[in-house]
Design a protein around this motif. Structure first.
Motif, short mmCIF file in Angstrom:
data_model
loop_
_atom_site.label_atom_id
_atom_site.label_comp_id
_atom_site.label_asym_id
_atom_site.label_seq_id
_atom_site.Cartn_x
_atom_site.Cartn_y
_atom_site.Cartn_z
N ILE A 1 -7.52 20.33 4.07
CA ILE A 1 -8.91 19.86 3.90
C ILE A 1 -8.98 18.78 2.84
O ILE A 1 -9.63 17.74 3.03
N ARG A 2 -8.30 18.99 1.71
CA ARG A 2 -8.31 17.98 0.63
C ARG A 2 -7.62 16.69 1.07
O ARG A 2 -8.12 15.59 0.81
N ARG A 3 -6.48 16.80 1.75
CA ARG A 3 -5.76 15.61 2.21
C ARG A 3 -6.61 14.83 3.20
O ARG A 3 -6.72 13.61 3.10
N GLU A 4 -7.22 15.53 4.13
CA GLU A 4 -8.07 14.85 5.11
C GLU A 4 -9.28 14.18 4.46
O GLU A 4 -9.68 13.09 4.86
N ARG A 5 -9.84 14.81 3.45
CA ARG A 5 -10.99 14.23 2.75
C ARG A 5 -10.61 12.91 2.09
O ARG A 5 -11.33 11.91 2.19
N VAL A 6 -9.44 12.87 1.45
CA VAL A 6 -8.97 11.64 0.81
C VAL A 6 -8.70 10.57 1.87
O VAL A 6 -9.09 9.41 1.71
N ALA A 7 -8.05 10.94 2.95
CA ALA A 7 -7.74 9.99 4.03
C ALA A 7 -9.02 9.41 4.61
O ALA A 7 -9.13 8.20 4.85
N LYS A 8 -10.01 10.25 4.83
CA LYS A 8 -11.29 9.79 5.40
C LYS A 8 -12.02 8.85 4.44
O LYS A 8 -12.69 7.92 4.88
N GLU A 9 -11.89 9.08 3.16
CA GLU A 9 -12.50 8.18 2.16
C GLU A 9 -11.89 6.78 2.26
O GLU A 9 -12.58 5.78 2.12
N ILE A 10 -10.60 6.72 2.50
CA ILE A 10 -9.92 5.43 2.68
C ILE A 10 -10.45 4.75 3.94
O ILE A 10 -10.74 3.56 3.96
N CYS A 11 -10.61 5.52 5.00
CA CYS A 11 -11.07 4.98 6.28
C CYS A 11 -12.51 4.47 6.23
O CYS A 11 -12.86 3.53 6.95
N ILE A 12 -13.34 5.08 5.40
CA ILE A 12 -14.76 4.70 5.34
C ILE A 12 -14.93 3.21 5.06
O ILE A 12 -15.78 2.55 5.64
N GLN A 13 -14.10 2.66 4.18
CA GLN A 13 -14.22 1.25 3.80
C GLN A 13 -13.29 0.33 4.57
O GLN A 13 -13.17 -0.85 4.25
N CYS A 14 -12.65 0.84 5.61
CA CYS A 14 -11.69 0.05 6.37
C CYS A 14 -12.41 -0.91 7.32
O CYS A 14 -13.31 -0.50 8.05
N PRO A 15 -12.00 -2.18 7.33
CA PRO A 15 -12.65 -3.16 8.20
C PRO A 15 -12.37 -2.97 9.69
O PRO A 15 -13.07 -3.53 10.52
N VAL A 16 -11.36 -2.18 10.04
CA VAL A 16 -11.02 -1.99 11.45
C VAL A 16 -11.20 -0.53 11.87
O VAL A 16 -10.58 -0.07 12.83
#
Length: 122
Positions: free
Chosen positions: A43-58
């Motif tokens: 859950i923690r790893r996925e939360r961090v990964a999703k935070e990175i994705c939120i600001q991703c241009p693609v």
């Protein structure tokens, strides 16, 4: 002989979006589960990964790609495996990796693969 004069476009055009992904040079362990990962760690790893994705241009291209091919593992475009399954169900897309025909390995290569798998490194 029939000649096809139609111009082919390079396949790389379909993948260029990956060059602009925020995760491009990051450790993939952040986006994919580990064999011994506990629920809380996941859950923690996925939360961090999703935070990175939120600001991703693609992000949208990444999500569309993962849904269209039925990617069963990892975080893609800020979506988990379960979220992508739900997206496929909502849109009526049923293509998954399990619906693809199984990979067939000829007998002579199969025995080589088994042999390599059973040999431990020294």
């Amino acid at each position: 002989m029939i000649r096809n004069t139609q111009r082919l476009s390079p396949l790389t055009d379909a993948w260029n979006w990956q060059l602009h992904a925020r995760c491009r040079n990051m450790d993939s362990d952040l986006f994919f589960p580990h064999d011994d990962e506990r629920r809380g760690e996941r859950i923690r790893r996925e939360r961090v990964a999703k935070e990175i994705c939120i600001q991703c241009p693609v992000r949208s291209q990444c999500t569309a790609h993962a849904v269209s091919i039925g990617e069963p593992f990892g975080i893609w475009g800020g979506t988990s495996e379960a979220e992508r399954r739900q997206l496929r169900a909502d849109t009526g897309t049923s293509r998954t990796r399990s619906s693809r025909p199984p990979l067939r390995i000829s007998g002579r290569y199969h025995s080589r693969i088994i042999e390599k798998m059973s040999v431990s490194p020294t």
